[in-house]
Design a protein around this motif. Structure first.
Motif, PDB file in Angstrom:
ATOM      1  N   LEU A  27       0.776  -1.256  -0.101  1.00 51.31           N
ATOM      2  CA  LEU A  27      -0.069  -0.087   0.176  1.00 51.31           C
ATOM      3  C   LEU A  27       1.063   1.299  -0.217  1.00 51.31           C
ATOM      4  N   SER A  28       0.207   2.264  -0.215  1.00 54.85           N
ATOM      5  CA  SER A  28       0.843   3.591  -0.218  1.00 54.85           C
ATOM      6  C   SER A  28       1.250   4.020   1.400  1.00 54.85           C
ATOM      7  N   VAL A  29       2.263   4.674   1.634  1.00 50.38           N
ATOM      8  CA  VAL A  29       2.803   4.839   2.955  1.00 50.38           C
ATOM      9  C   VAL A  29       1.748   5.859   3.539  1.00 50.38           C
ATOM     10  N   THR A  30       1.233   6.914   2.903  1.00 49.12           N
ATOM     11  CA  THR A  30       0.320   7.843   3.186  1.00 49.12           C
ATOM     12  C   THR A  30      -1.133   7.294   3.671  1.00 49.12           C
ATOM     13  N   VAL A  31      -1.413   6.103   2.979  1.00 50.32           N
ATOM     14  CA  VAL A  31      -2.556   5.291   3.443  1.00 50.32           C
ATOM     15  C   VAL A  31      -2.671   4.842   4.833  1.00 50.32           C
ATOM     16  N   VAL A  32      -1.131   4.251   5.155  1.00 49.51           N
ATOM     17  CA  VAL A  32      -0.978   3.486   6.278  1.00 49.51           C
ATOM     18  C   VAL A  32      -1.060   4.424   7.339  1.00 49.51           C
ATOM     19  N   ARG A  33      -0.360   5.631   7.341  1.00 53.06           N
ATOM     20  CA  ARG A  33      -0.372   6.840   8.139  1.00 53.06           C
ATOM     21  C   ARG A  33      -1.494   7.337   8.507  1.00 53.06           C
ATOM     22  N   CYS A  34      -2.410   7.336   7.317  1.00 51.92           N
ATOM     23  CA  CYS A  34      -3.723   8.039   7.566  1.00 51.92           C
ATOM     24  C   CYS A  34      -4.727   6.964   8.810  1.00 51.92           C
ATOM     25  N   ILE A  35      -4.165   5.698   8.432  1.00 49.94           N
ATOM     26  CA  ILE A  35      -5.069   4.824   9.190  1.00 49.94           C
ATOM     27  C   ILE A  35      -4.753   4.845  10.665  1.00 49.94           C
ATOM     28  N   MET A  36      -3.244   4.883  10.661  1.00 49.28           N
ATOM     29  CA  MET A  36      -2.615   4.913  12.133  1.00 49.28           C
ATOM     30  C   MET A  36      -3.320   6.360  12.908  1.00 49.28           C
ATOM     31  N   VAL A  37      -3.235   7.551  12.196  1.00 50.14           N
ATOM     32  CA  VAL A  37      -3.672   8.641  12.778  1.00 50.14           C
ATOM     33  C   VAL A  37      -5.319   8.396  13.284  1.00 50.14           C
ATOM     34  N   ALA A  38      -5.956   7.889  12.273  1.00 50.63           N
ATOM     35  CA  ALA A  38      -7.510   7.736  12.500  1.00 50.63           C
ATOM     36  C   ALA A  38      -7.547   6.634  13.726  1.00 50.63           C
ATOM     37  N   MET A  39      -7.050   5.766  13.841  1.00 52.85           N
ATOM     38  CA  MET A  39      -6.765   5.032  14.995  1.00 52.85           C
ATOM     39  C   MET A  39      -6.600   5.649  16.251  1.00 52.85           C
ATOM     40  N   ALA A  40      -5.318   6.336  16.322  1.00 53.08           N
ATOM     41  CA  ALA A  40      -4.998   7.106  17.305  1.00 53.08           C
ATOM     42  C   ALA A  40      -6.134   7.953  17.818  1.00 53.08           C
ATOM     43  N   LEU A  41      -6.723   8.647  16.916  1.00 52.57           N
ATOM     44  CA  LEU A  41      -7.815   9.895  17.227  1.00 52.57           C
ATOM     45  C   LEU A  41      -9.158   9.273  17.646  1.00 52.57           C
ATOM     46  N   PHE A  42      -9.597   8.090  16.945  1.00 56.98           N
ATOM     47  CA  PHE A  42     -10.895   7.714  17.307  1.00 56.98           C
ATOM     48  C   PHE A  42     -11.161   6.410  18.093  1.00 56.98           C
TER      49      PHE A  42
END
Length: 62
Positions: A27-42
């Motif tokens: 996957l794109s590293v941007t997609v993985v980073r967005c998923i990690m940020v979403a997990m952290a926030l939500f």
């Protein structure tokens, strides 16, 4: 050939966990980073998963 999760130093922001996960999942590293940020926030677990991954994943040999 067996695949392994690694932390990758090249292109990393903090410890290379997201870069390694992106390469492993193709996957794109941007997609993985967005998923990690979403997990952290939500869910609050993203930070704990990231910190645990730093210790669990080996650094990819150059």
């Amino acid at each position: 050939m067996e695949r392994e999760l690694y932390r990758i130093k090249e292109g990393r922001w903090i410890a290379g966990v997201c870069t390694g996960m992106a390469e492993y999942m193709n996957l794109s590293v941007t997609v993985v980073r967005c998923i990690m940020v979403a997990m952290a926030l939500f869910f609050g677990g993203g930070i704990l998963v990231y910190i645990a991954s730093i210790f669990m994943f080996k650094v990819k040999p150059e």
